[in-house]
Design an enzyme around this catalytic site. Structure first.
Site, PDB file in Angstrom:
ATOM      1  N   ASN A  85     -26.134  -3.050  30.686  1.00 12.32           N
ATOM      2  CA  ASN A  85     -27.253  -3.988  30.702  1.00 12.32           C
ATOM      3  C   ASN A  85     -27.671  -4.203  32.155  1.00 12.32           C
ATOM      4  OD1 ASN A  85     -26.988  -4.321  27.916  1.00 12.32           O
ATOM      5  ND2 ASN A  85     -25.555  -6.017  28.163  1.00 12.32           N
ATOM      6  N   HIS A  98     -21.264  -3.005  35.475  1.00  8.56           N
ATOM      7  CA  HIS A  98     -20.183  -2.764  34.512  1.00  8.56           C
ATOM      8  C   HIS A  98     -20.721  -2.014  33.314  1.00  8.56           C
ATOM      9  CE1 HIS A  98     -22.054  -6.661  33.604  1.00  8.56           C
ATOM     10  NE2 HIS A  98     -21.823  -6.379  32.320  1.00  8.56           N
TER      11      HIS A  98
HETATM   12  P1  AMP Z   1     -23.343  -8.381  30.428  1.00  6.14           P
HETATM   13  O1  AMP Z   1     -23.923  -9.393  29.492  1.00  6.14           O
HETATM   14  O2  AMP Z   1     -23.795  -6.974  30.159  1.00  6.14           O
HETATM   15  O3  AMP Z   1     -23.534  -8.801  31.874  1.00  6.14           O
HETATM   16  O4  AMP Z   1     -21.790  -8.345  30.129  1.00  6.14           O
HETATM   17  C1  AMP Z   1     -20.883  -9.247  30.671  1.00  6.14           C
HETATM   18  C2  AMP Z   1     -19.671  -9.150  29.811  1.00  6.14           C
HETATM   19  O5  AMP Z   1     -18.583  -9.661  30.524  1.00  6.14           O
HETATM   20  C3  AMP Z   1     -19.754  -9.937  28.498  1.00  6.14           C
HETATM   21  O6  AMP Z   1     -19.552  -9.049  27.414  1.00  6.14           O
HETATM   22  C4  AMP Z   1     -18.636 -10.980  28.623  1.00  6.14           C
HETATM   23  O7  AMP Z   1     -17.996 -11.226  27.396  1.00  6.14           O
HETATM   24  C5  AMP Z   1     -17.724 -10.316  29.634  1.00  6.14           C
HETATM   25  N1  AMP Z   1     -16.912 -11.197  30.468  1.00  6.14           N
HETATM   26  C6  AMP Z   1     -17.320 -12.266  31.182  1.00  6.14           C
HETATM   27  N2  AMP Z   1     -16.295 -12.794  31.868  1.00  6.14           N
HETATM   28  C7  AMP Z   1     -15.207 -12.028  31.590  1.00  6.14           C
HETATM   29  C8  AMP Z   1     -13.838 -12.061  31.987  1.00  6.14           C
HETATM   30  N3  AMP Z   1     -13.377 -13.002  32.845  1.00  6.14           N
HETATM   31  N4  AMP Z   1     -12.988 -11.131  31.495  1.00  6.14           N
HETATM   32  C9  AMP Z   1     -13.446 -10.187  30.638  1.00  6.14           C
HETATM   33  N5  AMP Z   1     -14.728 -10.093  30.233  1.00  6.14           N
HETATM   34  C10 AMP Z   1     -15.598 -11.000  30.697  1.00  6.14           C
END
Ligand code: AMP
Ligand code: ZN
Length: 111
Positions: A85, A98
């Site tokens: 994203n 990511h």
């Molecule tokens: P995005 O919305 O593409 O920016 O994805 C961010 C992702 O990070 C989401 O799927 C969240 O659930 C995940 N996320 C946020 N904080 C953490 C964390 N501390 N550990 C693991 N995943 C996380």
């Protein structure tokens, strides 16, 4: 980046369920999985999104894709998705590049 949550995970300052690592990339389970298999793969160096990563650091980009592919072979069957994203309107909420490795058909024990 001091205040970036994924940089903090990469520096082991906050906990995450790490599932894979290489010299330039790190993978951990998404804290709120949206598919049966949901792993995040990040470059250890901070880039705001996949475009910044791709345009500035091919080694880290390849490392991210390699680690994601290795984990896909290990944890998914032949069906999986790797998605990035990019930008708020596209659903990006963490501004450290990511890849989401997701699959509806994981195999074996997920830990
Ligand atoms: P995005 O919305 O593409 O920016 O994805 C961010 C992702 O990070 C989401 O799927 C969240 O659930 C995940 N996320 C946020 N904080 C953490 C964390 N501390 N550990 C693991 N995943 C996380
Ligand atoms: Zn960061």
């Amino acid at each position: 980046m001091d205040n970036c949550i994924f940089c903090k995970i990469a520096r082991r300052e906050i906990p995450a369920k790490i599932v894979g690592e290489s010299e330039l990339a790190l993978a951990f389970w998404d804290v709120s999985p949206r598919q049966p298999l949901h792993i995040l793969v990040i470059p250890k160096v901070h880039y705001a999104n996949v475009a910044e990563l791709t345009l500035n650091d091919e080694s880290s980009l390849v490392a991210v894709m390699k680690l994601a592919s290795e984990l896909a072979v290990q944890h998914a069957d032949e069906s999986f998705r790797i998605s990035f994203n990019t930008g708020e309107a596209a659903g990006q909420t963490v501004f450290h590049a990511h890849g989401h490795l997701t699959s509806r058909t994981p195999r074996g024990e997920l830990v």
